[in-house]
Design a protein around this motif. Sequence first.
Motif, mmCIF file in Angstrom:
data_model
loop_
_atom_site.group_PDB
_atom_site.id
_atom_site.type_symbol
_atom_site.label_atom_id
_atom_site.label_comp_id
_atom_site.label_asym_id
_atom_site.label_seq_id
_atom_site.Cartn_x
_atom_site.Cartn_y
_atom_site.Cartn_z
ATOM 1 N N UNK A 1 28.983 72.060 -5.794
ATOM 2 C CA UNK A 1 28.654 72.754 -7.026
ATOM 3 C C UNK A 1 28.604 71.733 -8.156
ATOM 4 N N UNK A 2 27.543 71.703 -8.884
ATOM 5 C CA UNK A 2 27.409 70.729 -9.962
ATOM 6 C C UNK A 2 27.688 71.384 -11.299
ATOM 7 N N UNK A 3 28.246 70.602 -12.189
ATOM 8 C CA UNK A 3 28.556 71.106 -13.531
ATOM 9 C C UNK A 3 27.289 71.088 -14.371
ATOM 10 N N UNK A 4 27.126 72.095 -15.189
ATOM 11 C CA UNK A 4 25.985 72.158 -16.099
ATOM 12 C C UNK A 4 26.471 71.772 -17.486
ATOM 13 N N UNK A 5 25.867 70.761 -18.055
ATOM 14 C CA UNK A 5 26.268 70.278 -19.368
ATOM 15 C C UNK A 5 25.251 70.646 -20.438
ATOM 16 N N UNK A 6 24.484 71.705 -20.189
ATOM 17 C CA UNK A 6 23.463 72.088 -21.154
ATOM 18 C C UNK A 6 24.083 72.746 -22.390
ATOM 19 N N UNK A 7 25.241 73.347 -22.215
ATOM 20 C CA UNK A 7 25.914 73.962 -23.350
ATOM 21 C C UNK A 7 26.887 72.941 -23.926
ATOM 22 N N UNK A 8 26.709 72.619 -25.187
ATOM 23 C CA UNK A 8 27.548 71.622 -25.846
ATOM 24 C C UNK A 8 28.945 72.199 -26.091
ATOM 25 N N UNK A 9 29.940 71.386 -25.814
ATOM 26 C CA UNK A 9 31.314 71.800 -26.102
ATOM 27 C C UNK A 9 31.494 71.873 -27.613
ATOM 28 N N UNK A 10 32.088 72.937 -28.071
ATOM 29 C CA UNK A 10 32.262 73.148 -29.502
ATOM 30 C C UNK A 10 33.752 73.105 -29.835
ATOM 31 N N UNK A 11 34.111 72.231 -30.755
ATOM 32 C CA UNK A 11 35.490 72.154 -31.237
ATOM 33 C C UNK A 11 35.780 73.437 -32.027
ATOM 34 N N UNK A 12 36.968 74.031 -31.854
ATOM 35 C CA UNK A 12 37.266 75.245 -32.613
ATOM 36 C C UNK A 12 37.191 75.037 -34.125
ATOM 37 N N UNK A 13 37.415 73.804 -34.584
ATOM 38 C CA UNK A 13 37.274 73.518 -36.008
ATOM 39 C C UNK A 13 35.861 73.756 -36.504
ATOM 40 N N UNK A 14 34.874 73.451 -35.646
ATOM 41 C CA UNK A 14 33.478 73.691 -36.011
ATOM 42 C C UNK A 14 33.208 75.188 -36.133
ATOM 43 N N UNK A 15 33.750 75.972 -35.213
ATOM 44 C CA UNK A 15 33.579 77.431 -35.269
ATOM 45 C C UNK A 15 34.186 77.971 -36.559
ATOM 46 N N UNK A 16 35.383 77.498 -36.880
ATOM 47 C CA UNK A 16 36.043 77.930 -38.120
ATOM 48 C C UNK A 16 35.227 77.523 -39.346
ATOM 49 N N UNK A 17 34.799 76.275 -39.373
ATOM 50 C CA UNK A 17 34.095 75.709 -40.531
ATOM 51 C C UNK A 17 32.720 76.350 -40.734
ATOM 52 N N UNK A 18 31.966 76.541 -39.642
ATOM 53 C CA UNK A 18 30.577 76.978 -39.749
ATOM 54 C C UNK A 18 30.404 78.491 -39.727
ATOM 55 N N UNK A 19 31.264 79.189 -39.005
ATOM 56 C CA UNK A 19 31.048 80.620 -38.791
ATOM 57 C C UNK A 19 32.104 81.514 -39.436
ATOM 58 N N UNK A 20 33.367 81.166 -39.220
ATOM 59 C CA UNK A 20 34.449 82.079 -39.614
ATOM 60 C C UNK A 20 34.762 81.997 -41.104
ATOM 61 N N UNK A 21 35.059 80.804 -41.593
ATOM 62 C CA UNK A 21 35.497 80.691 -42.985
ATOM 63 C C UNK A 21 34.429 81.093 -44.000
ATOM 64 N N UNK A 22 33.144 80.778 -43.757
ATOM 65 C CA UNK A 22 32.147 81.255 -44.729
ATOM 66 C C UNK A 22 32.119 82.784 -44.850
ATOM 67 N N UNK A 23 32.503 83.476 -43.765
ATOM 68 C CA UNK A 23 32.500 84.943 -43.784
ATOM 69 C C UNK A 23 33.760 85.513 -44.444
ATOM 70 N N UNK A 24 34.799 84.676 -44.549
ATOM 71 C CA UNK A 24 36.059 85.101 -45.166
ATOM 72 C C UNK A 24 36.019 84.667 -46.628
ATOM 73 N N UNK A 25 36.223 85.585 -47.525
ATOM 74 C CA UNK A 25 36.085 85.274 -48.957
ATOM 75 C C UNK A 25 37.383 84.725 -49.549
ATOM 76 N N UNK A 26 37.929 83.698 -48.901
ATOM 77 C CA UNK A 26 39.140 83.044 -49.403
ATOM 78 C C UNK A 26 38.893 81.541 -49.469
ATOM 79 N N UNK A 27 39.561 80.882 -50.391
ATOM 80 C CA UNK A 27 39.472 79.424 -50.457
ATOM 81 C C UNK A 27 40.223 78.820 -49.273
#
Length: 100
Positions: free
Chosen positions: A1-27
């Motif tokens: 079985x071979x690993x598929x590397x087509x999906x880039x690993x995403x650091x949770x900090x990126x998810x927080x920075x790009x998706x979560x925090x902009x949606x939360x109206x707090x500094x």
Amino acid sequence: MTAHHSIRAVHPGEVLREDVLPAVKLSKAAIARALGISRQHLYDILNERQPVSAEMAVRFGKLLGNGPRLWINLQRNYDLAVAESRVDVSGIPTLEAETD
């Protein structure tokens, strides 16, 4: 079985920075206070300089209402993808159990 590397690993900090925090109206300072951590610690996670530890996963999961497993799994998947890209295993044999 071979690993598929087509999906880039995403650091949770990126998810927080790009998706979560902009949606939360707090500094970021208010979020750090709510989490009970320093602003620097939050910035280090957001800038992908620090991992999301189990303790931080519990904090993020409570604050954001989505539980710790999402955050710890994002970190684990990221760490594993980074390790797989860096570690040369070509010289390591794969053992097979003997069957009678």
